[in-house]
Design a protein around this motif. Structure first.
Motif, PDB file in Angstrom:
ATOM      1  N   VAL A  54     -45.377 -51.490 -40.553  1.00  0.00           N
ATOM      2  CA  VAL A  54     -46.025 -50.359 -39.893  1.00  0.00           C
ATOM      3  C   VAL A  54     -45.123 -49.131 -39.971  1.00  0.00           C
ATOM      4  CG1 VAL A  54     -46.760 -49.467 -37.649  1.00  0.00           C
ATOM      5  CG2 VAL A  54     -47.429 -51.773 -38.367  1.00  0.00           C
ATOM      6  N   ILE A  55     -43.845 -49.329 -39.678  1.00  0.00           N
ATOM      7  CA  ILE A  55     -42.913 -48.205 -39.702  1.00  0.00           C
ATOM      8  C   ILE A  55     -42.744 -47.667 -41.116  1.00  0.00           C
ATOM      9  CG2 ILE A  55     -40.486 -47.585 -39.334  1.00  0.00           C
ATOM     10  CD1 ILE A  55     -40.560 -49.656 -36.972  1.00  0.00           C
ATOM     11  N   GLN A  56     -42.640 -48.569 -42.091  1.00  0.00           N
ATOM     12  CA  GLN A  56     -42.471 -48.121 -43.476  1.00  0.00           C
ATOM     13  C   GLN A  56     -43.696 -47.343 -43.943  1.00  0.00           C
ATOM     14  OE1 GLN A  56     -39.619 -48.457 -45.916  1.00  0.00           O
ATOM     15  NE2 GLN A  56     -40.963 -46.722 -46.239  1.00  0.00           N
ATOM     16  N   THR A  57     -44.877 -47.778 -43.532  1.00  0.00           N
ATOM     17  CA  THR A  57     -46.092 -47.061 -43.909  1.00  0.00           C
ATOM     18  C   THR A  57     -46.092 -45.654 -43.316  1.00  0.00           C
ATOM     19  OG1 THR A  57     -47.302 -49.142 -44.043  1.00  0.00           O
ATOM     20  CG2 THR A  57     -48.613 -47.135 -43.860  1.00  0.00           C
ATOM     21  N   ILE A  58     -45.676 -45.534 -42.084  1.00  0.00           N
ATOM     22  CA  ILE A  58     -45.595 -44.208 -41.459  1.00  0.00           C
ATOM     23  C   ILE A  58     -44.605 -43.327 -42.226  1.00  0.00           C
ATOM     24  CG2 ILE A  58     -44.795 -42.976 -39.395  1.00  0.00           C
ATOM     25  CD1 ILE A  58     -45.964 -45.341 -37.745  1.00  0.00           C
ATOM     26  N   LEU A  59     -43.483 -43.888 -42.606  1.00  0.00           N
ATOM     27  CA  LEU A  59     -42.480 -43.109 -43.332  1.00  0.00           C
ATOM     28  C   LEU A  59     -43.003 -42.667 -44.702  1.00  0.00           C
ATOM     29  CD1 LEU A  59     -39.267 -45.200 -42.522  1.00  0.00           C
ATOM     30  CD2 LEU A  59     -39.822 -42.926 -41.658  1.00  0.00           C
ATOM     31  N   ILE A  60     -43.774 -43.532 -45.353  1.00  0.00           N
ATOM     32  CA  ILE A  60     -44.296 -43.189 -46.685  1.00  0.00           C
ATOM     33  C   ILE A  60     -45.381 -42.133 -46.581  1.00  0.00           C
ATOM     34  CG2 ILE A  60     -45.700 -44.103 -48.576  1.00  0.00           C
ATOM     35  CD1 ILE A  60     -44.070 -46.739 -48.273  1.00  0.00           C
ATOM     36  N   GLU A  61     -46.215 -42.235 -45.566  1.00  0.00           N
ATOM     37  CA  GLU A  61     -47.387 -41.361 -45.512  1.00  0.00           C
ATOM     38  C   GLU A  61     -47.164 -40.110 -44.675  1.00  0.00           C
ATOM     39  OE1 GLU A  61     -50.798 -43.890 -44.832  1.00  0.00           O
ATOM     40  OE2 GLU A  61     -50.642 -44.496 -46.933  1.00  0.00           O
ATOM     41  N   ALA A  62     -45.959 -39.925 -44.179  1.00  0.00           N
ATOM     42  CA  ALA A  62     -45.654 -38.708 -43.426  1.00  0.00           C
ATOM     43  C   ALA A  62     -45.833 -37.484 -44.312  1.00  0.00           C
ATOM     44  CB  ALA A  62     -44.222 -38.776 -42.906  1.00  0.00           C
ATOM     45  N   GLN A  63     -46.289 -36.414 -43.710  1.00  0.00           N
ATOM     46  CA  GLN A  63     -46.382 -35.145 -44.417  1.00  0.00           C
ATOM     47  C   GLN A  63     -45.118 -34.331 -44.115  1.00  0.00           C
ATOM     48  OE1 GLN A  63     -49.042 -34.340 -46.530  1.00  0.00           O
ATOM     49  NE2 GLN A  63     -49.362 -36.530 -46.141  1.00  0.00           N
ATOM     50  N   PRO A  64     -44.719 -33.457 -45.033  1.00  0.00           N
ATOM     51  CA  PRO A  64     -43.558 -32.602 -44.740  1.00  0.00           C
ATOM     52  C   PRO A  64     -43.762 -31.849 -43.427  1.00  0.00           C
ATOM     53  CG  PRO A  64     -44.178 -32.404 -47.049  1.00  0.00           C
ATOM     54  CD  PRO A  64     -45.250 -33.238 -46.380  1.00  0.00           C
ATOM     55  N   GLY A  65     -42.717 -31.764 -42.651  1.00  0.00           N
ATOM     56  CA  GLY A  65     -42.801 -31.086 -41.368  1.00  0.00           C
ATOM     57  C   GLY A  65     -43.062 -32.005 -40.189  1.00  0.00           C
ATOM     58  N   THR A  66     -43.253 -33.281 -40.476  1.00  0.00           N
ATOM     59  CA  THR A  66     -43.607 -34.229 -39.423  1.00  0.00           C
ATOM     60  C   THR A  66     -42.385 -34.710 -38.648  1.00  0.00           C
ATOM     61  OG1 THR A  66     -45.496 -35.031 -40.696  1.00  0.00           O
ATOM     62  CG2 THR A  66     -44.640 -36.507 -38.989  1.00  0.00           C
ATOM     63  N   THR A  67     -42.570 -34.882 -37.352  1.00  0.00           N
ATOM     64  CA  THR A  67     -41.607 -35.625 -36.546  1.00  0.00           C
ATOM     65  C   THR A  67     -42.149 -37.032 -36.342  1.00  0.00           C
ATOM     66  OG1 THR A  67     -40.834 -33.669 -35.384  1.00  0.00           O
ATOM     67  CG2 THR A  67     -40.484 -35.785 -34.286  1.00  0.00           C
ATOM     68  N   ILE A  68     -41.310 -38.016 -36.613  1.00  0.00           N
ATOM     69  CA  ILE A  68     -41.685 -39.406 -36.369  1.00  0.00           C
ATOM     70  C   ILE A  68     -40.913 -39.849 -35.137  1.00  0.00           C
ATOM     71  CG2 ILE A  68     -41.606 -41.750 -37.295  1.00  0.00           C
ATOM     72  CD1 ILE A  68     -41.818 -40.430 -40.106  1.00  0.00           C
ATOM     73  N   ALA A  69     -41.650 -40.083 -34.062  1.00  0.00           N
ATOM     74  CA  ALA A  69     -41.016 -40.301 -32.759  1.00  0.00           C
ATOM     75  C   ALA A  69     -41.177 -41.755 -32.334  1.00  0.00           C
ATOM     76  CB  ALA A  69     -41.630 -39.370 -31.721  1.00  0.00           C
ATOM     77  N   PHE A  70     -40.059 -42.422 -32.134  1.00  0.00           N
ATOM     78  CA  PHE A  70     -40.065 -43.809 -31.695  1.00  0.00           C
ATOM     79  C   PHE A  70     -40.005 -43.862 -30.178  1.00  0.00           C
ATOM     80  CE2 PHE A  70     -39.263 -46.422 -35.535  1.00  0.00           C
ATOM     81  CZ  PHE A  70     -39.042 -45.420 -36.458  1.00  0.00           C
ATOM     82  N   ALA A  71     -40.835 -44.712 -29.621  1.00  0.00           N
ATOM     83  CA  ALA A  71     -40.730 -44.988 -28.194  1.00  0.00           C
ATOM     84  C   ALA A  71     -39.432 -45.739 -27.915  1.00  0.00           C
ATOM     85  CB  ALA A  71     -41.924 -45.828 -27.740  1.00  0.00           C
ATOM     86  N   ALA A  72     -39.035 -45.736 -26.656  1.00  0.00           N
ATOM     87  CA  ALA A  72     -37.881 -46.540 -26.268  1.00  0.00           C
ATOM     88  C   ALA A  72     -38.156 -48.003 -26.565  1.00  0.00           C
ATOM     89  CB  ALA A  72     -37.586 -46.340 -24.785  1.00  0.00           C
TER      90      ALA A  72
ATOM     91  N   GLU B 156     -59.286 -60.031 -56.835  1.00  0.00           N
ATOM     92  CA  GLU B 156     -59.154 -58.631 -56.425  1.00  0.00           C
ATOM     93  C   GLU B 156     -57.759 -58.468 -55.823  1.00  0.00           C
ATOM     94  OE1 GLU B 156     -59.535 -55.555 -56.738  1.00  0.00           O
ATOM     95  OE2 GLU B 156     -61.564 -55.269 -55.925  1.00  0.00           O
ATOM     96  N   ALA B 157     -57.228 -57.254 -55.960  1.00  0.00           N
ATOM     97  CA  ALA B 157     -55.916 -56.974 -55.365  1.00  0.00           C
ATOM     98  C   ALA B 157     -56.021 -55.692 -54.551  1.00  0.00           C
ATOM     99  CB  ALA B 157     -54.855 -56.835 -56.456  1.00  0.00           C
ATOM    100  N   HIS B 158     -55.274 -55.657 -53.457  1.00  0.00           N
ATOM    101  CA  HIS B 158     -55.365 -54.544 -52.502  1.00  0.00           C
ATOM    102  C   HIS B 158     -54.057 -53.784 -52.424  1.00  0.00           C
ATOM    103  CE1 HIS B 158     -59.212 -56.104 -51.103  1.00  0.00           C
ATOM    104  NE2 HIS B 158     -58.654 -57.303 -51.157  1.00  0.00           N
ATOM    105  N   LEU B 159     -54.173 -52.486 -52.283  1.00  0.00           N
ATOM    106  CA  LEU B 159     -53.007 -51.605 -52.190  1.00  0.00           C
ATOM    107  C   LEU B 159     -52.093 -52.066 -51.046  1.00  0.00           C
ATOM    108  CD1 LEU B 159     -51.604 -48.948 -53.089  1.00  0.00           C
ATOM    109  CD2 LEU B 159     -53.040 -47.758 -51.408  1.00  0.00           C
ATOM    110  N   ALA B 160     -50.824 -52.194 -51.337  1.00  0.00           N
ATOM    111  CA  ALA B 160     -49.841 -52.615 -50.334  1.00  0.00           C
ATOM    112  C   ALA B 160     -48.791 -51.511 -50.205  1.00  0.00           C
ATOM    113  CB  ALA B 160     -49.198 -53.939 -50.737  1.00  0.00           C
ATOM    114  N   VAL B 161     -49.132 -50.491 -49.434  1.00  0.00           N
ATOM    115  CA  VAL B 161     -48.246 -49.332 -49.305  1.00  0.00           C
ATOM    116  C   VAL B 161     -46.860 -49.757 -48.841  1.00  0.00           C
ATOM    117  CG1 VAL B 161     -47.844 -47.198 -48.028  1.00  0.00           C
ATOM    118  CG2 VAL B 161     -50.121 -47.716 -48.891  1.00  0.00           C
ATOM    119  N   ALA B 162     -46.831 -50.669 -47.876  1.00  0.00           N
ATOM    120  CA  ALA B 162     -45.553 -51.085 -47.294  1.00  0.00           C
ATOM    121  C   ALA B 162     -44.970 -52.300 -47.991  1.00  0.00           C
ATOM    122  CB  ALA B 162     -45.724 -51.376 -45.807  1.00  0.00           C
ATOM    123  N   GLY B 163     -45.564 -52.697 -49.116  1.00  0.00           N
ATOM    124  CA  GLY B 163     -45.097 -53.892 -49.795  1.00  0.00           C
ATOM    125  C   GLY B 163     -45.575 -55.142 -49.102  1.00  0.00           C
ATOM    126  N   ALA B 164     -45.060 -56.273 -49.501  1.00  0.00           N
ATOM    127  CA  ALA B 164     -45.467 -57.552 -48.901  1.00  0.00           C
ATOM    128  C   ALA B 164     -44.451 -58.614 -49.291  1.00  0.00           C
ATOM    129  CB  ALA B 164     -46.864 -57.948 -49.394  1.00  0.00           C
TER     130      ALA B 164
END
Lengths: 432, 370
Positions: A54-72, B156-164
């Protein structure tokens, strides 16, 4: 309102999160505090307990200018580590002890968090226990690390990763108010970079507390380096794209009691740092050291050596192994260095024994005395040319030794500092 | 592939919100122009591999018209996975020859690489598991890379943005049962290898020296480069006979020990270890173009290797593989030691054997400076 997320929307996660500042945390009425509260601009909230993908996906799909804020909370980043390659992103937590990214279960990748994008900021977050480096930032222009704790929590161990905070080949680097603990190499390590400020940090129980390596233009000030093997290192190593570091100011630091036994894994260059080193200059050029409090070091308070003294081969025509143009002034140095360790410690004892019989202590500022012909005073090949000299002024009662190593044809080691009663122009301050 | 990773991610995404049980997959968010293989030139990468229309039969890895399978002389080692590589150059367009670098490819090009494991490496007829297909799309503003992970039916294969991570079991060449937790890269990890200093992402394998060979036996292609030239997909080639050719690292008849070792390092290491790659900070350049022994590691000390040096003094100590850092890192599977950093969790025994033999046969020694 609940957010429904069938699996095929995974890759659209970032966009969904952008829609509301509470992001994924916004489920139901008992949602925890919004990590994005108070953030200006686009903010993606990372909910407590989010996993690596989940975190890696957020990092990949962030747009320039974004703050990624983690909860405690503590985030278990097992698996492959995480990385960011989007410019102008801020990663922040709720405090260096409140939000913890734990890489203890990482099993792949050389670093916990790898950043390869410009204008990167990270603040108020703790990074812990990666097998390799904790935070590596490569090739970025614009780096700010602020109030970050980077720590191996099990204490000093050769099994700890190498570098806690590690910008390399970066420009415009600010590291401030941060904490680096337990690195088996260097806690705060800036390599092959330009325009660097390292201030108000604390480095403790690392092999090297703070290291500036093959970099040009660095100000290191108001830091505390204590309980490391060596407090502050300014090094240049051969075979790198930025061949020779220069223009480093080390000032107003508290460099005290760096006597933790060297725990570097075998083979590392910092493994050669004698336990109990305050400041070490290896093949460093244009360095100004002033206003520091340097206390209680078993090997040496300030050691200045040539890379050739390490006996490591190199074949790099662009590399200058011999330090020069060093100005050490207005420092307060206290404590006797009576028990130097390791190969270089043995060298210190050997050299000092030519001054003291028997050996009693290493002088406060000690130079191996290597003078290559190309840098020698035209009238005296044992001295550096005046403009390249090691100059000492107003260091209280601190004494000096020139070991005249390794050329045995040169005079014996000497404590005479007459040749070093000189000054250099102040180095320029770094402007970010 | 069989692991339930998709469900796992779904659960993590919406821990308290329910959902995720919709059965009707929506239309793919990408819009691929009608016709043959292709992609959405201005839109996102497709959610599903089938949307690119690269295969007539994905399970059989049977390419569609215009999609050319290809092989490399010495491939990147990926935990003993087998790979099927495919190239699609838009009709009417052509790649431009280069003696050294990857061919310059027109916008619209797609490169695909499927990773799979036979159930038994000794018996291809025993079936196989498809793991993932990695896709490189050449957009107008550069290349984009991502991985697609196969469903249980391998259709079928699905996009894995975060890998797997995918658990795989197979019977190895030697009859031994082996397993691996195969790591499908996330999108950033794709770039770790495919991206250079100036943020350009690009292909690695499609270079003249790597592709100068026959195709896979079932392809009917006896000369891959000539096949592409004849199909109009590769232009600017010099006369046949002058083409560079990297040896197969494991074929003693294909080249000298040194040539085979350097070819293996080139394909396995040089995507990072070159003056513009991610490992430029180490100063170690393992690309074929590097001819200075110090630069490719001979008597070169470690820089920021951390635990990676293993107490050994230099990357390569001539005559002494057991004192060479390079061998130490190739023989490790620990995250902080192993090389490459990603994409390998097993030791490539056959590759390491060639590197060992090359170093053992190397003359000279590393003496300290006088």
């Amino acid at each position: 309102m609940p957010i429904r997320l069938p699996w095929w929307t995974l890759s659209a996660l970032g966009a969904i999160s952008l829609a509301g500042p509470a992001g994924l945390a916004g489920c139901g009425d008992d949602a925890p505090a919004d990590p994005c509260a108070g953030v200006e601009g686009t903010c993606v909230a990372v909910p407590a307990g989010a996993d690596r993908d989940v975190i890696q996906t957020i990092l990949i799909e962030a747009q320039p200018g974004t703050t990624i804020a983690f909860a405690a909370g503590t985030y278990d980043l097992g698996g492959s580590g995480i990385s960011l390659d989007v410019d102008n992103v801020t990663i922040q937590g709720a405090g260096m002890d409140e939000t913890i990214l734990s890489f203890a279960n990482q099993d792949d990748g050389g670093q916990g968090l790898l950043v390869t994008s410009d204008d990167f900021q990270i603040q108020d977050i703790g990074l812990e226990d990666s097998p390799g480096d904790l935070l590596k930032i490569e090739g970025a222009v614009g780096v700010t690390i602020r109030r970050v704790r980077a720590e191996w929590t099990g204490g000093p161990s050769p099994d700890n990763g190498a570098y806690a905070l590690y910008p390399v080949q970066c420009e415009d680097v600010l590291i401030e108010d941060s904490l680096a603990i337990g690195s088996s190499d260097a806690g705060i390590y800036v390599g092959q970079s330009r325009n660097i400020v390292v201030r108000r940090n604390r480095a403790e129980y690392n092999v090297a507390g703070i290291e500036i390596e093959n970099s040009i233009g660095a100000d290191v000030y108001d830091n505390v380096a204590t309980n490391n093997t060596g407090g502050v290192l300014v090094f240049s190593l051969p075979g790198l794209q930025l061949a020779n570091g220069s223009i480093t100011r080390v000032y107003d630091n508290e460099i005290v009691g760096n006597n933790t036994e060297n725990f570097a894994p075998p083979g590392n260059i910092v493994g050669k740092v004698p336990t109990g080193t305050g400041i070490a200059l290896l093949a460093a050029h244009q360095v100004e050291i002033f206003g520091n409090t340097i206390e209680d070091h078993d090997s040496v308070h300030i050691g200045i050596i040539s890379y050739s003294t390490t006996d490591i081969e190199f074949d790099d025509p662009d590399y200058d192994p011999d330090p020069d143009t060093i100005f050490i002034h207005d420092n307060t140095i206290t404590g006797d260095s009576t028990s130097p360790t390791g190969e270089l410690g043995a060298l210190l004892i050997l050299g000092m024994s030519e001054i003291q019989d028997p050996f009693m202590r290493v002088h406060d500022i000690t130079w191996d005395g290597v003078v290559p012909a190309a840098k020698a005073d035209p009238k005296d090949p044992t001295k550096l040319a005046a403009e390249l000299q090691i100059c000492l002024q107003d260091n209280g009662d601190a004494d000096f030794a020139n070991l005249h190593w390794p050329n045995t044809e040169l005079p014996e080691a000497s404590a005479d500092a007459t040749d070093h009663d000189c000054t250099h122009d102040p180095l320029p301050a770094v402007e970010l | 592939m069989r692991a339930g990773w998709v469900l796992g991610i779904t659960a993590a995404l919406a821990p308290a919100c329910g959902g995720g049980d919709d059965d009707d997959a929506p239309a793919d968010r990408c819009v691929v122009p009608e016709g043959g293989p292709g992609f959405d030139p201005d839109g996102p990468m497709c959610d599903r591999l089938s949307s690119y229309r690269l295969f007539d039969d994905a399970n059989a890895q049977a390419p569609a018209d215009g999609v050319v399978p290809f092989e490399l002389n010495t491939p990147l080692f990926s935990d003993y996975a087998d790979k099927s590589r495919f190239l699609f150059v838009p009709p009417g367009e052509a790649m431009q020859w280069d003696d050294v670098e990857s061919f310059a490819m027109p916008v619209g090009t797609i490169i695909a690489k499927t990773f799979w494991y036979p159930h038994d490496k000794r018996d291809p007829a025993a079936g196989r598991d498809l793991i993932e297909t990695r896709i490189l799309l050449h957009r107008a503003d550069g290349w984009e890379a991502a991985a697609y992970v196969y469903d249980d039916a391998d259709e079928e294969a699905h996009l894995a943005v975060a890998g797997a991570r995918v658990d795989v079991a197979w019977t190895h060449d030697d009859g031994e049962a082996r397993t691996v937790e195969f790591a499908v890269p996330d999108k950033n990890q794709c770039k770790n290898c495919h991206e250079e200093l100036d943020d350009t992402v690009g292909p690695l394998g499609p270079k003249a020296r790597h592709m100068n060979r026959a195709g896979r036996a079932d392809s009917g292609i006896d000369d891959q480069l000539q096949h592409l030239i004849d199909a109009g997909a590769l232009a600017g080639a010099p006369a046949p006979g002058s083409w560079p050719k990297a040896p197969a690292f494991d074929d003693p008849d294909a080249g000298t020990l040194e040539a085979r070792a350097r070819a293996w390092l080139d394909i396995n290491c040089a995507h990072c270890h070159n003056p513009r790659g991610a490992a430029r900070t180490s100063g170690l350049d393992l690309s074929l173009a590097q001819t200075e022994p110090y630069e490719y590691g001979v008597c070169k000390g470690p820089v920021a290797a951390g635990m990676g040096s293993g107490g050994r003094p230099y990357s390569i100590v001539p005559g002494d593989p057991d004192q060479s850092i390079l061998v130490y890192r190739l023989e490790s599977t620990e995250a902080e030691i192993k090389m490459p950093e990603v994409g390998r969790s097993l030791v490539h025994e056959e590759g390491v054997a060639v590197i060992r033999a090359w170093i053992a046969a190397m003359k000279g020694s590393c003496e300290p400076q006088p």
